[in-house]
Design an enzyme around this catalytic site. Structure first.
Site, PDB file in Angstrom:
ATOM      1  N   LYS A  54       6.212  13.762   4.808  1.00  0.00           N
ATOM      2  CA  LYS A  54       7.384  13.180   5.468  1.00  0.00           C
ATOM      3  C   LYS A  54       8.628  13.421   4.617  1.00  0.00           C
ATOM      4  O   LYS A  54       9.688  13.779   5.125  1.00  0.00           O
ATOM      5  CB  LYS A  54       7.166  11.675   5.699  1.00  0.00           C
ATOM      6  CG  LYS A  54       6.116  11.385   6.768  1.00  0.00           C
ATOM      7  CD  LYS A  54       5.657   9.928   6.773  1.00  0.00           C
ATOM      8  CE  LYS A  54       4.495   9.732   7.758  1.00  0.00           C
ATOM      9  NZ  LYS A  54       3.922   8.380   7.731  1.00  0.00           N
ATOM     10  N   GLN A  98       4.110   2.644   4.694  1.00  0.00           N
ATOM     11  CA  GLN A  98       2.929   3.481   4.963  1.00  0.00           C
ATOM     12  C   GLN A  98       1.667   2.609   5.068  1.00  0.00           C
ATOM     13  O   GLN A  98       1.394   1.787   4.196  1.00  0.00           O
ATOM     14  CB  GLN A  98       2.769   4.523   3.845  1.00  0.00           C
ATOM     15  CG  GLN A  98       1.625   5.494   4.064  1.00  0.00           C
ATOM     16  CD  GLN A  98       1.826   6.394   5.286  1.00  0.00           C
ATOM     17  OE1 GLN A  98       2.898   6.935   5.512  1.00  0.00           O
ATOM     18  NE2 GLN A  98       0.781   6.543   6.087  1.00  0.00           N
ATOM     19  N   ASP A 121       9.135   3.494  12.728  1.00  0.00           N
ATOM     20  CA  ASP A 121       7.763   3.650  13.234  1.00  0.00           C
ATOM     21  C   ASP A 121       7.592   2.980  14.598  1.00  0.00           C
ATOM     22  O   ASP A 121       6.562   3.150  15.253  1.00  0.00           O
ATOM     23  CB  ASP A 121       6.756   3.043  12.253  1.00  0.00           C
ATOM     24  CG  ASP A 121       6.231   4.073  11.253  1.00  0.00           C
ATOM     25  OD1 ASP A 121       6.176   5.262  11.623  1.00  0.00           O
ATOM     26  OD2 ASP A 121       5.882   3.682  10.133  1.00  0.00           O
TER      27      ASP A 121
END
Ligand code: NDP
Length: 295
Positions: A54, A98, A121
């Site tokens: 990412k 994460q 997200d």
């Protein structure tokens, strides 16, 4: 093999080029570089790889990316404090925590604490609610990647019967919501299957578009696929050091009309949509762009 291979890597690259152009235009207008902060707790090797990928995708496409690395011993309160500090930091536009988190930390508590306007997200209940009402600020990355693959490949989604195997909050459930909405790349008739579904083989076989998001290597076998169906494999499973999807690729690609490979299918699209969401977050924060939910 008869199926067309849906080249997620190439499609992702094309979309990333457009995002890089949009990021440059945003920077030109505002003098601001969209900034994503990834928070990684602990030493899970797969998570470290995801976060690294990412980061490098951000850097390559003109976005700023910072990794906030914390030890596995970090307490829930300490992590909450980090999230709150990032929420308050005007230089930070997108926050990504994460997953998975260490067992002593409740993921729902942490994800609920992320400012919904920085929630790239799309996990926060406000964003999930807006998504379900068809007026999202952000679209969740993997489902959005799947939808873009279908659009870019020219697969007709409107009116199609889509069967999604898997009902997780990250993939199956939001994907089903997105594909049943009104709008481009949607308007599908969606069936969601899970571990309690009866007649899974029959239901899967009735799909025009079959999406596998199960987390079990090569679960979808040829008898579960209608001849000519489009098969999207979200799964990432490591078997004997190799990455394999949730679809038995060799057999299913003899029957399907189009299929995504693993790796090189959905995976690169997920990161691409994260880049897009980071730009959106920066636009929301700095240009006071009117959000659909407020309009
Ligand atoms: P989860 O484990 O959270 O969900 C799996 C789903 O599959 C559950 O709904 C479960 O049903 C269902 N399932 C499990 N076994 C069966 C079965 N025998 N029959 C029918 N349904 C079953 O996984 P995720 O959604 O997070 O991920 C799915 C896969 O996608 C994984 O391989 C993951 O690594 C991958 N992934 C890939 C991404 C990418 O970027 N390419 C991003 C995110 C995930 P139930 O709810 O009843 O338990």
């Amino acid at each position: 093999m008869s199926a067309k291979i849906i080249d997620g890597k190439a499609i992702a690259e094309k979309l990333r080029q457009q995002i890089a152009v949009d990021v440059a235009a945003f920077r030109e207008r505002t003098g601001i570089v969209p900034h994503l902060v990834a928070v990684l707790v602990g030493d899970d090797p797969a998570s470290a790889v995801y976060v690294r990928n990412k980061h490098s995708a951000c850097e390559k496409n003109g976005l700023r990316s910072t990794l906030h690395k914390l030890p596995a011993t970090t307490s829930q309160e300490e992590l909450l404090a980090v999230v709150r500090q990032l929420n308050d930091d005007r230089d930070v536009h997108g926050i990504l925590v994460q997953l998975p988190l260490p067992k002593h930390i409740r993921a729902d508590v942490i994800l609920d604490a992320v400012n919904p306007r920085k929630d790239v997200d799309c996990f926060h209940p406000i964003n999930v609610g807006l998504l379900s009402q068809g007026r999202p600020w952000f679209l969740p990355c993997t489902p959005h990647g799947v939808q873009q693959l279908l659009i870019e490949t020219g697969v007709p989604v409107a009116g199609a019967h889509v069967v999604v195997i898997g009902r997780s909050d990250i993939v199956g459930k939001p994907l089903a919501l997105m594909l049943m909405q009104k709008g481009p790349g949607a308007n599908a008739t969606v069936t969601v299957c899970h571990s309690q579904t009866r007649n899974l083989v029959e239901i899967a076989r009735s799909a025009d578009i079959l999406v596998a998001a199960i987390g079990q290597a090569e679960f979808v076998t040829p008898e579960m696929v209608k001849p000519g169906a489009v098969v999207i494999d979200v799964g990432i499973n490591r078997v004997a050091g190799k990455l394999v999807g949730d679809v038995a690729f060799a057999g299913v690609s003899e029957i399907a009309s189009a299929i995504t490979p693993v790796p090189g299918g959905v995976g690169p699209m997920t990161i691409t949509m994260l880049l897009k969401n980071t730009l959106t977050a920066a636009e929301l924060a700095t240009e006071g762009r009117r959000m659909k939910a407020e309009g």
